[in-house]
Design a protein around this motif. Structure first.
Motif, PDB file in Angstrom:
ATOM      1  N   ASP A  42       0.853  -1.198   0.000  1.00  0.00           N
ATOM      2  CA  ASP A  42       0.000   0.000   0.000  1.00  0.00           C
ATOM      3  C   ASP A  42       0.889   1.249   0.000  1.00  0.00           C
ATOM      4  O   ASP A  42       1.083   1.890   1.035  1.00  0.00           O
ATOM      5  CB  ASP A  42      -0.929  -0.045   1.225  1.00  0.00           C
ATOM      6  N   THR A  43       1.412   1.591  -1.162  1.00  0.00           N
ATOM      7  CA  THR A  43       2.337   2.726  -1.283  1.00  0.00           C
ATOM      8  C   THR A  43       1.657   4.040  -0.902  1.00  0.00           C
ATOM      9  O   THR A  43       2.298   4.929  -0.341  1.00  0.00           O
ATOM     10  CB  THR A  43       2.874   2.811  -2.726  1.00  0.00           C
ATOM     11  N   ASP A  44       0.359   4.159  -1.197  1.00  0.00           N
ATOM     12  CA  ASP A  44      -0.341   5.418  -0.925  1.00  0.00           C
ATOM     13  C   ASP A  44      -0.281   5.797   0.553  1.00  0.00           C
ATOM     14  O   ASP A  44      -0.032   6.949   0.901  1.00  0.00           O
ATOM     15  CB  ASP A  44      -1.818   5.308  -1.347  1.00  0.00           C
ATOM     16  N   THR A  45      -0.533   4.820   1.420  1.00  0.00           N
ATOM     17  CA  THR A  45      -0.528   5.110   2.862  1.00  0.00           C
ATOM     18  C   THR A  45       0.876   5.511   3.327  1.00  0.00           C
ATOM     19  O   THR A  45       1.033   6.403   4.160  1.00  0.00           O
ATOM     20  CB  THR A  45      -1.053   3.888   3.646  1.00  0.00           C
ATOM     21  N   ILE A  46       1.894   4.852   2.748  1.00  0.00           N
ATOM     22  CA  ILE A  46       3.283   5.190   3.123  1.00  0.00           C
ATOM     23  C   ILE A  46       3.607   6.617   2.678  1.00  0.00           C
ATOM     24  O   ILE A  46       4.127   7.428   3.455  1.00  0.00           O
ATOM     25  CB  ILE A  46       4.277   4.203   2.459  1.00  0.00           C
ATOM     26  N   LEU A  47       3.268   6.938   1.446  1.00  0.00           N
ATOM     27  CA  LEU A  47       3.585   8.275   0.925  1.00  0.00           C
ATOM     28  C   LEU A  47       2.823   9.361   1.681  1.00  0.00           C
ATOM     29  O   LEU A  47       3.371  10.432   1.951  1.00  0.00           O
ATOM     30  CB  LEU A  47       3.259   8.346  -0.576  1.00  0.00           C
ATOM     31  N   ALA A  48       1.570   9.046   2.043  1.00  0.00           N
ATOM     32  CA  ALA A  48       0.787  10.035   2.793  1.00  0.00           C
ATOM     33  C   ALA A  48       1.446  10.309   4.139  1.00  0.00           C
ATOM     34  O   ALA A  48       1.486  11.460   4.612  1.00  0.00           O
ATOM     35  CB  ALA A  48      -0.643   9.525   2.987  1.00  0.00           C
ATOM     36  N   SER A  49       1.996   9.271   4.753  1.00  0.00           N
ATOM     37  CA  SER A  49       2.661   9.450   6.039  1.00  0.00           C
ATOM     38  C   SER A  49       3.941  10.268   5.864  1.00  0.00           C
ATOM     39  O   SER A  49       4.205  11.200   6.633  1.00  0.00           O
ATOM     40  CB  SER A  49       2.978   8.091   6.663  1.00  0.00           C
ATOM     41  N   VAL A  50       4.726   9.938   4.834  1.00  0.00           N
ATOM     42  CA  VAL A  50       5.972  10.676   4.599  1.00  0.00           C
ATOM     43  C   VAL A  50       5.669  12.143   4.249  1.00  0.00           C
ATOM     44  O   VAL A  50       6.424  13.051   4.610  1.00  0.00           O
ATOM     45  CB  VAL A  50       6.813   9.979   3.496  1.00  0.00           C
ATOM     46  N   ALA A  51       4.524  12.352   3.614  1.00  0.00           N
ATOM     47  CA  ALA A  51       4.132  13.731   3.307  1.00  0.00           C
ATOM     48  C   ALA A  51       3.903  14.522   4.602  1.00  0.00           C
ATOM     49  O   ALA A  51       4.157  15.719   4.657  1.00  0.00           O
ATOM     50  CB  ALA A  51       2.861  13.735   2.453  1.00  0.00           C
ATOM     51  N   ARG A  52       3.448  13.823   5.645  1.00  0.00           N
ATOM     52  CA  ARG A  52       3.227  14.493   6.931  1.00  0.00           C
ATOM     53  C   ARG A  52       4.537  14.731   7.685  1.00  0.00           C
ATOM     54  O   ARG A  52       4.714  15.735   8.343  1.00  0.00           O
ATOM     55  CB  ARG A  52       2.290  13.649   7.813  1.00  0.00           C
TER      56      ARG A  52
END
Lengths: 343, 321
Positions: B238-248
């Motif tokens: 689930d790359t989306d959840t990882i990227l959303a977290s890194v965006a934060r």
């Protein structure tokens, strides 16, 4: 549309069962030989990508297995089983499609040649790793038993080389433990690719292994189609009656290279000129002639040639796989595939 | 009343056997004995003929499951230890995983792998195999970290039309507890933010989630808020959840219990570096086990695997950049 096709095939299967088994053997073997000769020439003409592996000289042993099976049974063929496949009911045109990569074939160009199969017809698509189909066939049989089906048999093939794999051993052992109606037909053609028997195993006869597995063993002269029918047919019958796994070892010679890229010059000349090197097609033709079926034989051969020419012509006009239309999904579940594709 | 991670795995199998007559369990000692870890305790008595002891033949165990799945059953194969699944690797990677692609027919089966290190288990009873399976197309690879996920994800795995490798962590079997089995579940392919935080993202899965949470507690005492992302399923990722977290957070540490060459943590860092480069305030980092076989003695083993202490150290380095 699909229903009508199926009905026709059910009808065909029942009329086949009433036919003389040696006539069915003859037709399957002739169709296989004629088709494989054609495939070899298409290969030499550069019309086939990848390998071409022939069953030349092994048609009798192979056909006996295919003819002995009936609808509801399962066949897991190996690379030299064109005759067995056709005898069991694989459409000849599907074999041509798999070799020429037609999108209409059972593998749609995703896999080819001998790796074709059709689970809806009870034909497992082999993987290249030798011995692997033994336990998979056992699994199909276990599933059928759990589903309370009755009277079914599974048959898979191996060469002398495949008997050296752990997979072959594990598969036959587990089939014996579960007492499954599995027939394993070993075509001992003396060579695994170029490696002779004495570099493959140290026992005198592979048939001796049956006792070690606790299964019934049957030896047969693989160059004699009548004997093959009798012995393989009996093994299938024993399995069907509940006698557990059956190991058949047919001694014969492959009358060609491992594949069409291989000249097979390593095969011992003495062995070639011995009885083991007889061509089962010639043996069967004589057997059929002595039954007074010489004219029928000629007619079946002509029919096979027409069928093969027609199939090749038809498939040559069929669409090839298109990378832009391919969905590139390796999982059945759409959600998983989308998630994977997304990255 | 509490439920352990192992109870959840047993309960999920019991429910699957109850709900679907095509489900059966196959593995070494799984029958009357109830399995080496008792994950199938009493199931053979309750479901006669459907919880079947196999010979010690990992290749044939998986091969048999492939055949049964092709014939419409839903086999659940228990490997006694994940490490021994190497012997059945050919059937899983070349047979199960290729069947749908080659034939258009599904191959629904689950390979349960008791995975990961425990003290004293040594080189051949401690391995984490997820990266090898995830590399091959055609397989789903799950790595549940919680009791709830062990239950709901195993049920989902059994219901899926594809071959699933279910990596259950042995260290969590007895000690990880929940009040009860979950009534509803997050879909298996969604990663889960196990702890929210604004300063750094720590991506982990399986037992490492708990080490990461402990490390996050430690850093909280130092004034840093760590966001812990539990991958739950590593393939698909689930790359989306990882990227959303890194965006934060702008910072990333990916942790895996398995070896450092390639693998899940490398895949996570690679995806964030290529798809989220502009989100990063520091180089993304990885933390894995040491590149040796897994040691027997606890003194060596505890230094071999990532622990809360080592994860906290690595997080501090990411934060210091």
């Amino acid at each position: 549309m699909a229903t009508r096709t199926m009905d026709r095939e059910v009808g065909k299967a029942s009329s086949q069962a009433e036919q003389d088994p040696m006539e069915r053997m003859s037709r399957a073997m002739l169709r296989a030989r004629v088709l494989e000769d054609k495939l070899a020439s298409l290969y030499r003409a550069g019309r086939i990508v990848g390998g071409v592996y022939l069953g030349r000289g092994q048609e009798g042993l192979s056909a006996a297995g295919g003819v002995a099976l009936r609808k509801g049974d399962v066949l897991a063929p190996l690379i030299r089983d064109m005759a067995g496949r056709l005898g069991f009911g694989e459409p000849l045109v599907d074999a041509v499609r798999a070799y020429l990569g037609s999108k209409l074939g059972p593998m749609k160009g995703r896999d080819g040649n001998i790796h074709r199969g059709d689970l809806s017809r009870g034909i497992l698509p082999m993987i290249s790793h030798l011995g692997a189909m033994v336990s998979a066939t056992a699994g199909v049989l276990l599933a059928k038993r759990m589903k309370k089906e009755k009277g079914f048999v599974g048959l898979t093939s191996a060469g002398d080389g495949a008997t050296s794999t752990g997979s072959f051993h594990e598969g036959l052992n587990v089939a014996a433990v579960e007492k499954l109606p599995l027939v394993v037909v070993v075509a001992d053609n003396g060579y695994a690719y170029s490696t002779p028997n004495d570099r493959q195993f140290a026992c005198t006869d592979l048939l001796d292994r049956a006792k070690g597995y606790g299964v019934e063993g049957h030896g047969v002269d693989g160059t004699d189609p009548e004997a093959c029918w009798e012995v393989v047919g009996r093994a299938v019958q024993r399995a069907r009656e509940g006698a557990g796994p059956q190991l058949v070892v047919g001694r014969l010679l492959r009358l060609c290279g491992h594949g069409e890229h291989d000249d097979g010059l390593y095969i011992d000349k003495k062995m070639k000129s011995s009885d083991r090197g007889r061509d089962c097609m010639e043996v069967l033709r004589d057997q059929m002639k002595s039954r007074g079926l010489g004219k029928d034989w000629d007619r079946w051969e002509k029919e096979a040639q027409e069928e093969v020419e027609g199939a090749v012509k038809k498939v040559a006009e069929e669409p090839l796989p298109d990378p832009f239309e391919e969905d590139w999904r390796a999982t059945a579940m759409v959600g998983a595939a989308e998630a994977v594709q997304k990255g | 009343m509490s439920v352990t991670y192992l109870d959840a795995i047993r309960a999920a199998q019991e429910k699957a056997l109850e709900d679907d007559p095509s489900v059966f369990i196959y593995g070494q000692d799984v029958g009357k004995f109830g399995g080496a870890f008792k994950a199938t305790k009493n199931l053979a008595e309750k479901f006669p003929g459907r919880v079947i002891d196999s010979p010690i033949s990992e290749d044939a165990m998986v091969g048999l499951a492939v055949g049964a799945a092709m014939e419409g059953m839903r086999p659940v194969v228990e490997m006694q230890f994940a490490d021994f699944s190497t012997v059945g690797l050919n059937q899983m990677l070349n047979h199960a995983a290729t069947t749908y692609w080659r034939t258009g027919r599904p191959c629904p089966m689950v390979l349960r792998l008791p995975s990961g290190g425990t003290p004293g288990s040594g080189p051949f009873h401690s391995q984490s195999m997820e990266a090898i399976y995830a590399h091959y197309p055609g397989l789903v690879v799950m790595t549940p970290a919680t009791v709830e996920d062990a239950y709901s994800m195993l049920l989902e795995a059994i219901a899926m039309p594809d071959p699933v490798v279910f990596c259950e962590h042995k260290l969590l079997y007895y000690h990880l507890k929940a009040k009860s089995l979950p009534a509803e579940a997050v879909p298996a392919f969604k990663a889960h933010v196990a702890r929210p935080g604004r300063d750094v993202t720590c991506v982990a899965y399986s037992a490492m989630v708990h080490e990461a949470l402990a490390a996050a507690d430690e850093l909280a005492g130092e004034g840093y808020e760590t966001e812990v992302v539990d991958l739950r399923t590593v393939k698909p990722l689930d790359t989306d959840t990882i990227l959303a977290s890194v965006a934060r957070t702008g910072r990333l540490l990916a942790v895996g219990e398995s070896w450092p060459w390639g693998g899940v943590s490398a895949e996570v860092v690679s995806r964030v570096a290529s798809e989220g480069f502009e989100l990063l305030d520091a180089p993304p980092r990885r933390l894995n086990a040491k590149d040796t076989p897994i040691p027997y003695h606890p003194n060596l083993w505890s230094a071999h695997r990532p622990t809360a202490v080592r994860i906290a150290e690595a997080l501090r380095e990411v934060l210091r950049y």
